[in-house]
Design a protein around this motif. Structure first.
Motif, PDB file in Angstrom:
ATOM      1  N   ARG A 502       0.878  -1.258   0.054  1.00 20.22           N
ATOM      2  CA  ARG A 502       0.003  -0.060  -0.037  1.00 20.22           C
ATOM      3  C   ARG A 502       0.906   1.156   0.053  1.00 20.22           C
ATOM      4  NH1 ARG A 502      -5.351  -0.954   0.320  1.00 20.22           N
ATOM      5  NH2 ARG A 502      -5.709  -2.988   1.114  1.00 20.22           N
ATOM      6  N   ALA A 503       0.517   2.048  -0.838  1.00 19.75           N
ATOM      7  CA  ALA A 503       1.417   3.491  -1.131  1.00 19.75           C
ATOM      8  C   ALA A 503       0.542   4.463  -0.583  1.00 19.75           C
ATOM      9  CB  ALA A 503       1.581   3.572  -2.534  1.00 19.75           C
ATOM     10  N   THR A 504       1.203   5.550  -0.022  1.00 22.59           N
ATOM     11  CA  THR A 504       0.697   7.036   0.630  1.00 22.59           C
ATOM     12  C   THR A 504       1.795   8.024   0.034  1.00 22.59           C
ATOM     13  OG1 THR A 504       1.578   6.407   2.919  1.00 22.59           O
ATOM     14  CG2 THR A 504      -0.859   5.835   2.430  1.00 22.59           C
ATOM     15  N   SER A 505       1.276   9.201  -0.277  1.00 19.95           N
ATOM     16  CA  SER A 505       2.043  10.163  -0.591  1.00 19.95           C
ATOM     17  C   SER A 505       1.699  11.558   0.125  1.00 19.95           C
ATOM     18  CB  SER A 505       2.208  10.330  -2.157  1.00 19.95           C
ATOM     19  OG  SER A 505       2.568   9.363  -2.771  1.00 19.95           O
ATOM     20  N   VAL A 531       7.014  12.825  -0.264  1.00 18.48           N
ATOM     21  CA  VAL A 531       7.524  11.796   0.359  1.00 18.48           C
ATOM     22  C   VAL A 531       6.392  10.364  -0.003  1.00 18.48           C
ATOM     23  CG1 VAL A 531       8.159  10.532   2.448  1.00 18.48           C
ATOM     24  CG2 VAL A 531       8.708  12.844   2.102  1.00 18.48           C
ATOM     25  N   THR A 532       6.858   9.418  -0.526  1.00 18.45           N
ATOM     26  CA  THR A 532       5.874   8.291  -0.960  1.00 18.45           C
ATOM     27  C   THR A 532       6.463   7.125   0.056  1.00 18.45           C
ATOM     28  OG1 THR A 532       5.583   9.085  -3.051  1.00 18.45           O
ATOM     29  CG2 THR A 532       5.011   6.826  -2.577  1.00 18.45           C
ATOM     30  N   VAL A 533       5.498   6.415   0.876  1.00 16.13           N
ATOM     31  CA  VAL A 533       5.718   5.381   1.678  1.00 16.13           C
ATOM     32  C   VAL A 533       5.009   4.160   1.209  1.00 16.13           C
ATOM     33  CG1 VAL A 533       5.790   4.491   4.071  1.00 16.13           C
ATOM     34  CG2 VAL A 533       6.125   6.972   3.602  1.00 16.13           C
ATOM     35  N   TYR A 534       5.881   3.243   1.015  1.00 17.17           N
ATOM     36  CA  TYR A 534       5.157   1.828   0.640  1.00 17.17           C
ATOM     37  C   TYR A 534       5.051   1.026   1.764  1.00 17.17           C
ATOM     38  CZ  TYR A 534       5.667   3.545  -4.277  1.00 17.17           C
ATOM     39  OH  TYR A 534       5.998   4.514  -5.291  1.00 17.17           O
ATOM     40  N   GLY A 560      18.333  10.272  -3.339  1.00 15.33           N
ATOM     41  CA  GLY A 560      18.858   8.909  -2.707  1.00 15.33           C
ATOM     42  C   GLY A 560      18.064   7.785  -2.697  1.00 15.33           C
ATOM     43  N   LEU A 561      17.258   7.622  -3.960  1.00 20.73           N
ATOM     44  CA  LEU A 561      16.378   6.404  -4.039  1.00 20.73           C
ATOM     45  C   LEU A 561      17.056   5.120  -3.537  1.00 20.73           C
ATOM     46  CD1 LEU A 561      14.471   6.943  -7.353  1.00 20.73           C
ATOM     47  CD2 LEU A 561      13.607   7.209  -4.862  1.00 20.73           C
ATOM     48  N   PRO A 562      16.459   4.250  -2.536  1.00 16.27           N
ATOM     49  CA  PRO A 562      17.015   3.158  -2.252  1.00 16.27           C
ATOM     50  C   PRO A 562      17.129   1.996  -3.154  1.00 16.27           C
ATOM     51  CG  PRO A 562      14.686   3.290  -1.631  1.00 16.27           C
ATOM     52  CD  PRO A 562      15.014   4.512  -2.013  1.00 16.27           C
ATOM     53  N   GLY A 563      18.131   1.294  -3.828  1.00 19.18           N
ATOM     54  CA  GLY A 563      18.511   0.421  -4.900  1.00 19.18           C
ATOM     55  C   GLY A 563      17.531   0.657  -5.870  1.00 19.18           C
ATOM     56  N   CYS A 564      17.650   2.026  -6.390  1.00 13.58           N
ATOM     57  CA  CYS A 564      17.083   2.357  -7.624  1.00 13.58           C
ATOM     58  C   CYS A 564      17.775   1.698  -8.768  1.00 13.58           C
ATOM     59  CB  CYS A 564      17.031   4.034  -7.841  1.00 13.58           C
ATOM     60  SG  CYS A 564      16.281   4.319  -9.227  1.00 13.58           S
ATOM     61  N   THR A 565      17.181   0.937  -9.631  1.00 11.84           N
ATOM     62  CA  THR A 565      17.482   0.439 -10.976  1.00 11.84           C
ATOM     63  C   THR A 565      16.828   0.807 -12.259  1.00 11.84           C
ATOM     64  OG1 THR A 565      16.464  -1.700 -10.655  1.00 11.84           O
ATOM     65  CG2 THR A 565      18.472  -1.517  -9.651  1.00 11.84           C
ATOM     66  N   VAL A 587      10.668   4.027   1.559  1.00 13.48           N
ATOM     67  CA  VAL A 587      10.588   5.565   1.705  1.00 13.48           C
ATOM     68  C   VAL A 587      11.303   6.153   0.522  1.00 13.48           C
ATOM     69  CG1 VAL A 587      10.684   7.634   2.858  1.00 13.48           C
ATOM     70  CG2 VAL A 587       9.972   5.501   4.061  1.00 13.48           C
ATOM     71  N   VAL A 588      10.709   6.904  -0.416  1.00  8.43           N
ATOM     72  CA  VAL A 588      11.277   7.732  -1.433  1.00  8.43           C
ATOM     73  C   VAL A 588      10.796   8.760  -1.283  1.00  8.43           C
ATOM     74  CG1 VAL A 588      10.922   7.640  -3.971  1.00  8.43           C
ATOM     75  CG2 VAL A 588      10.614   5.409  -2.976  1.00  8.43           C
ATOM     76  N   GLU A 589      11.865   9.784  -1.461  1.00  8.90           N
ATOM     77  CA  GLU A 589      11.642  10.970  -1.178  1.00  8.90           C
ATOM     78  C   GLU A 589      12.145  11.791  -2.515  1.00  8.90           C
ATOM     79  OE1 GLU A 589      13.761  14.857   1.355  1.00  8.90           O
ATOM     80  OE2 GLU A 589      13.756  12.903   1.844  1.00  8.90           O
ATOM     81  N   GLU A 590      11.347  12.652  -2.962  1.00  8.49           N
ATOM     82  CA  GLU A 590      11.722  13.602  -4.389  1.00  8.49           C
ATOM     83  C   GLU A 590      11.292  14.897  -4.097  1.00  8.49           C
ATOM     84  OE1 GLU A 590       9.925  11.320  -7.763  1.00  8.49           O
ATOM     85  OE2 GLU A 590       8.480  11.108  -6.053  1.00  8.49           O
ATOM     86  N   THR A 591      12.163  15.985  -4.670  1.00  8.68           N
ATOM     87  CA  THR A 591      11.889  17.056  -4.391  1.00  8.68           C
ATOM     88  C   THR A 591      12.119  18.163  -5.749  1.00  8.68           C
ATOM     89  OG1 THR A 591      14.311  17.778  -4.350  1.00  8.68           O
ATOM     90  CG2 THR A 591      13.236  17.306  -2.216  1.00  8.68           C
TER      91      THR A 591
END
Length: 723
Positions: A502-505, A531-534, A560-565, A587-591
């Protein structure tokens, strides 16, 4: 060999009703067929002529395509022999009434040909289709290797059997058009007006269009001069090296470093002369993405002090330079000191060549060789790998791949066949893919099971259906889009309902800095943070890897996306390792930075303070802006005080009007003398308070006017250039 051509157009062919040769042709059988995926086919026939005429039979709908593309080649011409002139007699209009009716084209050879002749042409036919099988490795297997099988379905829709025909399957879509060449065309011409000026057809020389020639590897050396036309290289005075790699050579299975990086005596600084070599090595490594590890070997000469340490520093310097140039492969440094001289001897020339750094790539063919395993009865990569491949060779021609089938094909008319093209190990594993898709409503909360494969070969895979096998059995079906060499694909084949995502932003904005100030308009910069939290709740039997396709918001950049490929402009695959039944958060953060203008006279002083905190301004300019901000605060304070004063005075005015009305009401009542006096006293007090507040209002209005004047004067010459 000399050739006689009927038509010299580009060829692309299809299965047609094979031409029936009449009269002097001993044999004109189908030898070679090339099938394309857009419904074109190229057919090549060979026969022995012993006369001057050859009659060929086609369907009526094929005649125009044959006329556009047919090529006639006489073979076995001697050095002094001249090929025949070939002309074609077209069928009469009454010969065929429908598009499927047979019709004839007669070829006339002058003089008569008495030798082998090849005839080739292109016509529409059934397109070949690709289909795939992927056999996933067993769960927990250390080496992530799957087996990929590619099959091709071909159809012979013509009216003749294919007997021992060489078949090539081509990708791509060569352009082809429907045209009616046989219909007479009378075109309108412009009317000649004015004075007739004679027969001159040109006013100046009309030059031919020319080009320097092809350069297949795009290295600036034309193919006819290039000793290595398929490998990017550089110019060389030696003809056998001209256009060849001088320092690095990339082939499908390995990289060969041809030239070491040489250093000055006692130095670990890369000399300027070696920079072009470093850049060429970096470009080559990045061009062969399936090679992911290299050893950077440092060496020293026998006359250098601290040879082992110096060689290590040299290797580290080259490694750092390659990383700075964008190389992402694993680079492991190794020092050999002076123990492995490239050139023996104590001469200065030998020593100079031994002060070097060399890159060594692993032998991928050995690294990829599957370890021997005992054959199992289940559908496993090891068991299925024993099937032979059908494609004898794969070539890239005109931007497309061509698969030459190893064995001649025999296929009856009006029938189809399934041929194995590829059967080889690939890097692959079973993963979860969270990518909500409207075509699968459950995917909004449950991830797909997916087969992730990487195409490390030189083969291009075409779109087609994919059957997935795991644990020795069929587990689902997916769809593969085009997969070029070096690319990877994640192919969904089922939905894992045991796992929930489940995703929330949430998006917030924060003032950042002052950009510029001109004419009282302040340009400021804000940072919007998304900020998007999965929330991931894995099932009890899940693959170890979850890929989340995170769609990027327009204009936002990931932080700093975690493990982004496999990042793309609109999405990123975020990788997360899973443990069965253990909840996870990703947690994915974008600005996104955004600028806007604020009239300084309308700006909120507290908000302006926040922008100033993030700005680096000269001290004098900062002091003036602080003064303007203080004046703005005073102006705000004066305005804030005026509003309640005006409200209080309005209340007193209303109260005075009420008291006067009451006095008029009791004016004619003699007994109300005491009350009248009380009302008069109250009215006097209200008037006094109203007068006092009026004076305060007047003073505050003057304060506001003075503050506004000083504020405007401060802003008049206050300019901040864009920063």
């Amino acid at each position: 060999m000399k050739h006689a051509f009927l038509a010299a157009l580009s060829l692309a062919l299809s299965a047609c009703a094979g031409p029936l040769a009449k009269g002097p042709s001993v044999d004109l059988r189908l030898r070679h067929v090339v099938l394309y995926q857009n419904g074109l086919g190229y057919f090549e026939r060979t026969g022995v002529m012993s006369g001057e005429r050859l009659t060929l039979r086609f369907r009526e709908r094929e005649v125009d395509d044959v006329l556009k593309s047919m090529v006639v080649v006489e073979q076995n011409l001697g050095p002094n022999e001249t090929p025949s002139t070939v002309s074609a007699l077209l069928p009469r209009s009454e010969q065929a009434s429908g598009p499927e009716d047979p019709t004839e084209i007669e070829l006339v050879f002058s003089p008569a040909a008495r030798r082998p002749v090849s005839i080739a042409y292109a016509v529409p036919t059934a397109a070949w289709k690709a289909t795939y099988r992927v056999i996933l490795p067993a769960k927990g297997q250390k080496e992530k290797r799957a087996l990929l099988q590619a099959w091709a379905l071909i159809s012979n829709i013509g009216d003749e059997d294919w007997s021992e025909v060489n078949v090539t399957l081509a990708t791509g879509a060569p352009l082809s058009y429907v045209s009616n060449l046989r219909a007479p065309a009378m075109l309108d011409r412009p009317e000649l007006k004015g004075v007739y000026d004679g027969e001159g057809g040109a006013l100046a020389p009309v030059l031919a269009e020319s080009s320097p020639g092809p350069d297949a590897d795009r290295d600036g050396v034309l193919d006819h001069e290039d000793a290595c036309p398929r490998e990017p290289g550089s110019a060389s005075p030696q003809p056998d090296r001209h256009g060849c790699p001088q320092a690095v050579r990339a082939i499908s299975s390995e990289i060969q470093i041809l030239t070491p990086v040489l250093f000055d005596k006692g130095s670990d600084v890369i000399p300027p002369r070696a920079r072009p070599l470093i850049e060429e090595i970096a470009r080559t490594i990045k061009s062969v993405p399936h090679l992911r590890a290299f050893e950077v070997e440092g060496h020293a000469s026998s006359d250098e002090a601290g040879a082992a340490d110096l060689a290590a520093r040299r290797a580290a310097a080259v490694r750092a330079a390659l990383l700075q140039l964008g190389v992402t492969a694993e680079l492991v440094t190794r020092s050999h000191g002076a123990e492995m001289p490239l050139v023996a001897g104590d001469t200065e020339e030998a020593r100079q060549r031994n002060r070097r750094v060399f890159l060594r790539a692993p032998d991928v063919r050995q690294a990829q060789a599957p370890s021997p395993r005992r054959e199992a009865p289940a559908v496993t990569p090891e068991a299925m790998a024993k099937a032979p491949e059908g494609a004898a060779s794969v070539d890239a021609v005109a931007g497309a791949f061509r698969y030459a089938i190893a064995n001649p094909v025999t296929l009856p008319k009006k029938s189809s066949a399934l041929i194995t093209l590829i059967n080889r190990p690939v890097a692959g594993e079973d993963v979860l893919l969270f990518r909500p898709d409207p075509a699968a409503p459950a995917s909004a909360t449950h991830p797909f099971r997916a087969a992730q494969i990487e195409n490390r070969s030189a083969l291009g895979l075409q779109p087609g259906s994919v059957s997935i096998f795991s644990g020795g059995t069929f587990v689902g079906e997916g769809v593969l889009t085009r997969l070029l060499p070096g690319e990877s694909a994640t192919i969904p084949y089922a939905i894992d309902s045991s796992t929930e995502v489940r995703a929330t932003s949430m998006t917030t904005d924060v003032p950042v800095r002052v950009v510029s100030l001109s004419r009282g308009a302040l340009r400021v910069e804000d940072r919007y943070r998304r900020v998007t939290v999965y929330d991931v709740r894995p099932g009890r039997d899940v693959p170890e890897t979850l890929l989340i396709r995170h769609a990027r918001a327009t204009g936002f950049e990931p932080q700093g996306l975690p493990g982004c490929t496999d990042a793309t402009p609109d999405a990123c695959l975020v990788e997360k390792k899973l443990a069965p039944g253990a909840p996870q958060k990703v947690v994915v953060e974008e600005t996104r930075l955004s600028q806007r203008e604020i009239p300084l006279v309308q700006a909120d002083s507290e908000q302006l303070s926040m922008y100033l905190k993030g700005s680096s301004l000269p001290a004098e300019l900062r002091a003036r802006l602080d003064r303007a901000l203080a004046l703005r605060r005073a102006l705000d304070a004066a305005n804030d005080e005026l509003d309640p004063l005006r409200r209080r005075r309005a209340e007193l005015i209303d109260r005075a009007a009420e008291l006067r009305e009451s006095l008029r009401t009791i004016e004619r009542t003699p007994q109300a003398g005491k009350l009248r006096q009380t009302l008069l006293d109250r009215l006097a007090e209200v008037a006094r308070q109203s007068e006092e507040i009026g004076a305060k209002i007047t003073q505050r209005v003057e304060d506001v006017a003075m503050a506004r004047a000083e504020f405007d004067d401060t802003l008049r010459d206050l300019v901040i250039e864009g920063r």
